[in-house]
Write a protein that holds these residues in place. Structure first.
Motif, PDB file in Angstrom:
ATOM      1  N   THR A   4       0.874  -1.276  -0.083  1.00  0.00           N
ATOM      2  CA  THR A   4       0.172   0.006  -0.018  1.00  0.00           C
ATOM      3  C   THR A   4       0.812   1.185   0.116  1.00  0.00           C
ATOM      4  N   ALA A   5       1.668   1.324   0.849  1.00  0.00           N
ATOM      5  CA  ALA A   5       2.892   2.418   0.956  1.00  0.00           C
ATOM      6  C   ALA A   5       3.410   2.664  -0.457  1.00  0.00           C
ATOM      7  N   VAL A   6       3.852   1.589  -0.969  1.00  0.00           N
ATOM      8  CA  VAL A   6       4.369   1.667  -2.436  1.00  0.00           C
ATOM      9  C   VAL A   6       3.687   2.222  -3.469  1.00  0.00           C
ATOM     10  N   GLY A   7       2.355   1.773  -3.449  1.00  0.00           N
ATOM     11  CA  GLY A   7       1.369   2.159  -4.410  1.00  0.00           C
ATOM     12  C   GLY A   7       1.165   3.541  -4.287  1.00  0.00           C
ATOM     13  N   HIS A   8       1.128   4.144  -3.097  1.00  0.00           N
ATOM     14  CA  HIS A   8       0.776   5.635  -2.818  1.00  0.00           C
ATOM     15  C   HIS A   8       2.119   6.490  -3.245  1.00  0.00           C
ATOM     16  N   LEU A   9       3.205   5.884  -3.121  1.00  0.00           N
ATOM     17  CA  LEU A   9       4.629   6.589  -3.621  1.00  0.00           C
ATOM     18  C   LEU A   9       4.640   6.629  -5.194  1.00  0.00           C
ATOM     19  N   TYR A  17       7.307   1.164 -10.347  1.00  0.00           N
ATOM     20  CA  TYR A  17       7.136  -0.321 -10.367  1.00  0.00           C
ATOM     21  C   TYR A  17       8.251  -0.823 -11.164  1.00  0.00           C
ATOM     22  N   LEU A  18       8.882  -1.741 -10.743  1.00  0.00           N
ATOM     23  CA  LEU A  18       9.573  -2.566 -11.836  1.00  0.00           C
ATOM     24  C   LEU A  18       8.993  -4.105 -12.165  1.00  0.00           C
ATOM     25  N   THR A  24       2.516  -7.612  -4.676  1.00  0.00           N
ATOM     26  CA  THR A  24       3.784  -7.681  -4.388  1.00  0.00           C
ATOM     27  C   THR A  24       4.786  -6.846  -5.153  1.00  0.00           C
ATOM     28  N   PRO A  25       4.672  -5.542  -5.194  1.00  0.00           N
ATOM     29  CA  PRO A  25       5.647  -4.743  -6.107  1.00  0.00           C
ATOM     30  C   PRO A  25       6.991  -4.896  -6.060  1.00  0.00           C
ATOM     31  N   ASP A  26       7.664  -4.816  -7.031  1.00  0.00           N
ATOM     32  CA  ASP A  26       9.107  -5.038  -7.055  1.00  0.00           C
ATOM     33  C   ASP A  26       9.535  -3.403  -7.269  1.00  0.00           C
TER      34      ASP A  26
END
Length: 116
Positions: A4-9, A17-18, A24-26
């Motif tokens: 969720t934090a990665v998605g916001h950023l 995103y890689l 499960t974002p890379d």
């Protein structure tokens, strides 16, 4: 860091995103390290939301001088489950400053000069 934090950023344009799996974002550790070193990180993450409708009496979000609010996850109107349509802007940015200014009074506008 949670997905969720990665998605916001990522939505804020601060990370990329890689991989293709959003659950499960890379992300590259160097991206996170570079982001953590930014002195303006708190300002980048401090954003206000302008809801498309006026907040009701049940709204638990923190109200801001610009008329926006900072949504909290447990708010029934603006939290995680509600997902209302909102306009986001950075705190202290151009839009926030414009919304904070008082509206001009009609008496402040000079009358047109005849013949011009």
């Amino acid at each position: 860091m949670t997905a969720t934090a990665v998605g916001h950023l990522v939505r804020a344009g601060l990370l990329v995103y890689l991989g293709g799996e959003m659950a499960t974002p890379d992300i590259h550790p160097d991206q996170v390290a570079a982001l953590a070193r930014r002195r303006d990180l708190p300002a980048l993450l401090d954003r206000h939301a302008l809801p498309c409708t006026a907040p009701g009496t049940q709204c638990a979000c923190a109200r801001q001088a610009c008329g926006g609010l900072i949504p909290v996850p447990y708010c029934t109107e603006h939290g995680r489950t509600a997902e209302p349509a909102m306009e986001w802007h950075p705190a202290g940015g151009i839009r926030c400053t414009h919304l904070t200014r008082p509206a001009p009074r009609t008496g402040d506008v000079p009358a047109p000069v005849p013949g011009r």
